[in-house]
Design a protein around this motif. Structure first.
Motif, PDB file in Angstrom:
ATOM      1  N   LEU A 101       2.133   1.772  -3.495  1.00 46.48           N
ATOM      2  CA  LEU A 101       1.090   2.208  -4.435  1.00 46.48           C
ATOM      3  C   LEU A 101       0.681   3.663  -4.231  1.00 46.48           C
ATOM      4  N   THR A 102       0.775   4.177  -3.007  1.00 42.73           N
ATOM      5  CA  THR A 102       0.141   5.473  -2.736  1.00 42.73           C
ATOM      6  C   THR A 102       1.066   6.610  -2.317  1.00 42.73           C
ATOM      7  N   ARG A 103       2.292   6.335  -1.848  1.00 42.30           N
ATOM      8  CA  ARG A 103       3.064   7.421  -1.233  1.00 42.30           C
ATOM      9  C   ARG A 103       4.041   8.083  -2.193  1.00 42.30           C
ATOM     10  N   GLY A 104       3.677   9.235  -2.672  1.00 43.19           N
ATOM     11  CA  GLY A 104       4.525   9.971  -3.607  1.00 43.19           C
ATOM     12  C   GLY A 104       5.473  10.899  -2.870  1.00 43.19           C
TER      13      GLY A 104
ATOM     14  N   ASP B  93      -6.676   2.364  -5.241  1.00 40.54           N
ATOM     15  CA  ASP B  93      -6.014   1.105  -5.586  1.00 40.54           C
ATOM     16  C   ASP B  93      -6.770  -0.109  -5.077  1.00 40.54           C
TER      17      ASP B  93
ATOM     18  N   THR C 156       1.564  14.008   0.216  1.00 38.45           N
ATOM     19  CA  THR C 156       2.187  12.825  -0.395  1.00 38.45           C
ATOM     20  C   THR C 156       1.265  11.637  -0.662  1.00 38.45           C
ATOM     21  N   ARG C 157       0.104  11.546  -0.017  1.00 40.86           N
ATOM     22  CA  ARG C 157      -0.642  10.295  -0.110  1.00 40.86           C
ATOM     23  C   ARG C 157      -1.718  10.312  -1.194  1.00 40.86           C
ATOM     24  N   GLY C 158      -1.421   9.658  -2.286  1.00 44.20           N
ATOM     25  CA  GLY C 158      -2.366   9.609  -3.399  1.00 44.20           C
ATOM     26  C   GLY C 158      -3.284   8.403  -3.290  1.00 44.20           C
TER      27      GLY C 158
ATOM     28  N   GLU D 152       0.826  -1.208   0.000  1.00 44.16           N
ATOM     29  CA  GLU D 152       0.000   0.000   0.000  1.00 44.16           C
ATOM     30  C   GLU D 152       0.866   1.266   0.000  1.00 44.16           C
TER      31      GLU D 152
ATOM     32  N   PHE E 101      -4.321  -7.203  -0.773  1.00 42.50           N
ATOM     33  CA  PHE E 101      -5.142  -6.553   0.248  1.00 42.50           C
ATOM     34  C   PHE E 101      -6.343  -7.412   0.628  1.00 42.50           C
TER      35      PHE E 101
ATOM     36  N   LYS F 234      -5.550   3.819 -12.390  1.00 47.97           N
ATOM     37  CA  LYS F 234      -5.507   4.776 -11.284  1.00 47.97           C
ATOM     38  C   LYS F 234      -4.313   5.725 -11.424  1.00 47.97           C
TER      39      LYS F 234
END
Lengths: 403, 403
Positions: A219-222, B149, B220-222, A216, B318, B157
């Motif tokens: 996948l999500t933390r830019g 996601d 930061t969290r997309g 996770e 997940f 996505k």
């Protein structure tokens, strides 16, 4: 402009001549294609009279592995070229210089590093790299800090993140590292001798939970522009020089993924020392070099990153919030530990392996080394959310090697 | 195609006629510009003979507030139009239908909602919205799950995240919510009577640490395509209908930010009940409606989101990692609590306020309500990383109101 086509050696030489300041006009040049042909053409072009050279790298529109072939967009050449330029500007001594890029032809022309040795090979030959921890920690601190919300305009960072969306190569990582090793999958690849370990990975609920947490994050933390594939095969090294190459997996992701890639590959070699240092004394000594390097990578990275933050921090809130830097660095260490573990496990049971383990000729020794790598990797994954010091990471490796 | 220019009423009517299936050919139409003129032109076009209508909304290339004017790209109209279409497809009853978009002219033509009332106004008038928790939790669960996601192709996505990079409007949020209220800034805006509170915000180290944590998440969290500005002024409501509008702040961010925006605005109204329900009995009753709604927003959201995950989860890891869903939902509640607090504090001391508090005529009552809102907001921010139940959020509000 002609449409994309794979270059011949003659075309590569003609292109090399157009690069200013490398070869004299009319120089006699030699060309050898040194790529493995699976992903890229790599032309090494040299002028024997002067010893000068450069590299012409061209992405191929497919991946070939074990006879299989699947299509892969050459947009990764744009990403690699742009990432190299950014990384070179932030760590000029540690990244090859890019002379020229051609997006249409998926070509990057860059500095010749043929005096260097792929670090994985060097580690297997017992080379000591006393500068490596210092160099790679500089590379990591500079490239991660100055591409993040901590160290650059937060508006420009969003646009940069937009230009480094890397769908195909991220999917390779998501599949090969954060999914397949933990279930039955046709791409998994392990020896019969450790089939029990491979099967155990599929039913280990505690492990699955932590892999989901890491997946996770990926996948999500830019957070920063990552290299994205920072193993010891992407590093050219000499005892007094380090060069980071091949950032085609670059994208905006969690910083710990790059730091973890470096530490994972040091620890894979640590496990491989069951073979590469056959004598107990030299094995102990080389493993000390490796653990000292792991310690140095983290502690020097953390010190340099904190200094950059203190001196160049751009964020009005992060720079004044008491305790935030400590909290941030602690979470980064935990991410690093978790990604280290994930990158180790997949190299033993997943699709792509490392020579540090697979090239061990003796079956029993190779099995022992692989079980050790798995033990370290699993422990790091399971404990990553509570790790508070790099010493815990090292202890996990030492404990596994003492079994 | 003519270059961008602000539309006249006549042009808006001509455009409205071209939308198929709303007005009869040659129908007699009326047009009123109902926007506040600060950000957008909003033409309400109706056919008195049939009662049919639609909205033509055009973004202006600047923001005007308190006589100030600063430039703002009309690309936000593209983002708003695209977000509306996605949200409508995921929650058709809860989002107006888009009939037409014109990127060049920054125009979105959409369903007329003039039968509805802006929910903030309704709450100030003491309207009960028995369906609201159910409706908004459906909106949140559907739009957040199916753009994340967890619920869509992870490759698509990434491309969607790329198309919703929203530099300018994110910066407004980063500045106004996650920075300025916690230091001296010319845009801050508070009454002399609570200057002590505004000053205290600037020296509260525990608060600054948690705001830094929340700011970093926002940067930061997309995780999912957020509405991005989901306060009760972006919701048109009737007791039996809810419509979410104005997603021009849409971007890929942390899910808790949207959920927190809803709860924050319910709790701002909760504080404002010092005035809006002058009788102790009716105040207690309306506050019970509000806390029951807060409870319902979270618990119904969580239940719906978990059901979607169980039934439509796309991620191979997940969906099978035991305990991951619980861990995820718990973190989401903590994010929600923190963002709720941040959105409350800024409405009292920051640039943009809410009428629930500012429209209270009596100085002492208004001061009391604002201090209550600040007390709730600060407590939520400080405790957000350890909150384990929505009951704790409600207790914080009840405790502040009982002081």
């Amino acid at each position: 402009m002609p449409a994309y086509h794979p270059y011949s050696e003659a075309e590569a030489v003609e292109l090399a001549r157009t690069v200013e300041g490398v070869f004299a006009p009319g120089a006699e040049l030699e060309c050898t294609e040194i790529g493995d042909g699976n992903l890229n053409l790599v032309f090494h072009i040299t002028e024997p009279a002067t010893g000068k050279g450069l590299i012409v790298k061209q992405a191929l529109p497919y991946v070939k592995v074990f006879g299989e072939s699947w299509p892969l967009s050459v947009d990764r050449a744009r990403i690699e070229g742009e990432a190299l330029k950014i990384q070179h500007s932030l760590a000029p001594e540690l990244v090859p210089q890019v002379y020229f890029t051609d997006q249409e032809q998926a070509i990057t022309v860059m500095e010749d590093l043929s005096s260097h040795v792929i670090m994985r090979k060097g580690l297997m030959e017992g080379t000591l790299y006393p500068r490596f921890a210092s160099d790679i920690s500089t590379f990591l601190a500079q490239t991660l800090f100055f591409t993040s919300d901590l160290g650059m305009s937060q508006q420009e960072k969003k646009l940069r993140q937009q230009s480094f969306v890397n769908v195909e190569l991220c999917q390779i990582t998501e599949d090969l590292i954060f999914d397949e090793p933990y279930r039955e999958h046709e791409r998994n690849n392990y020896e019969d001798s450790i089939a029990d370990e491979a099967l155990a990975l599929r039913t280990d609920a505690a492990l699955h939970l932590e892999i989901a947490v890491l997946r996770e994050k990926f996948l999500t933390r830019g957070e920063a522009l990552l290299h994205g594939d920072l193993h010891t095969g992407s590093i050219f090294a000499l005892p007094d020089s380090t060069k980071v190459i091949d950032p085609e997996f670059a994208f905006y992701g969690p910083m710990g993924f790059d730091i973890g890639a470096v530490i994972a590959n040091l620890l894979l070699n640590f496990a491989g020392q069951e073979h590469w240092s056959p004598e107990a004394d030299s094995r102990k000594q080389y493993r000390e070099f490796l653990t000292e390097t792991v310690r140095g990578v983290w502690t020097q990275f953390a010190a340099k990153f904190r200094t950059l933050w203190d001196e160049h921090g751009k964020d009005p809130v992060f720079s004044v919030a008491e305790g935030f830097q400590d909290l941030y660095m602690n979470r980064l260490l935990q991410d690093t530990a978790g990604f280290t573990g994930a990158k180790m496990v997949r190299r033993v049971v997943g699709f792509a392996h490392v020579a540090d383990l697979d090239a061990i000729p003796d079956d029993a020794v190779r099995e022992r080394a692989k079980r050790m790598a798995l033990a370290i990797g699993k422990e790091l994954i399971k404990r990553h959310r509570t790790i508070a010091s790099i010493e815990e990471v090292i202890d996990i490796a030492l404990t596994a090697s003492a079994r």
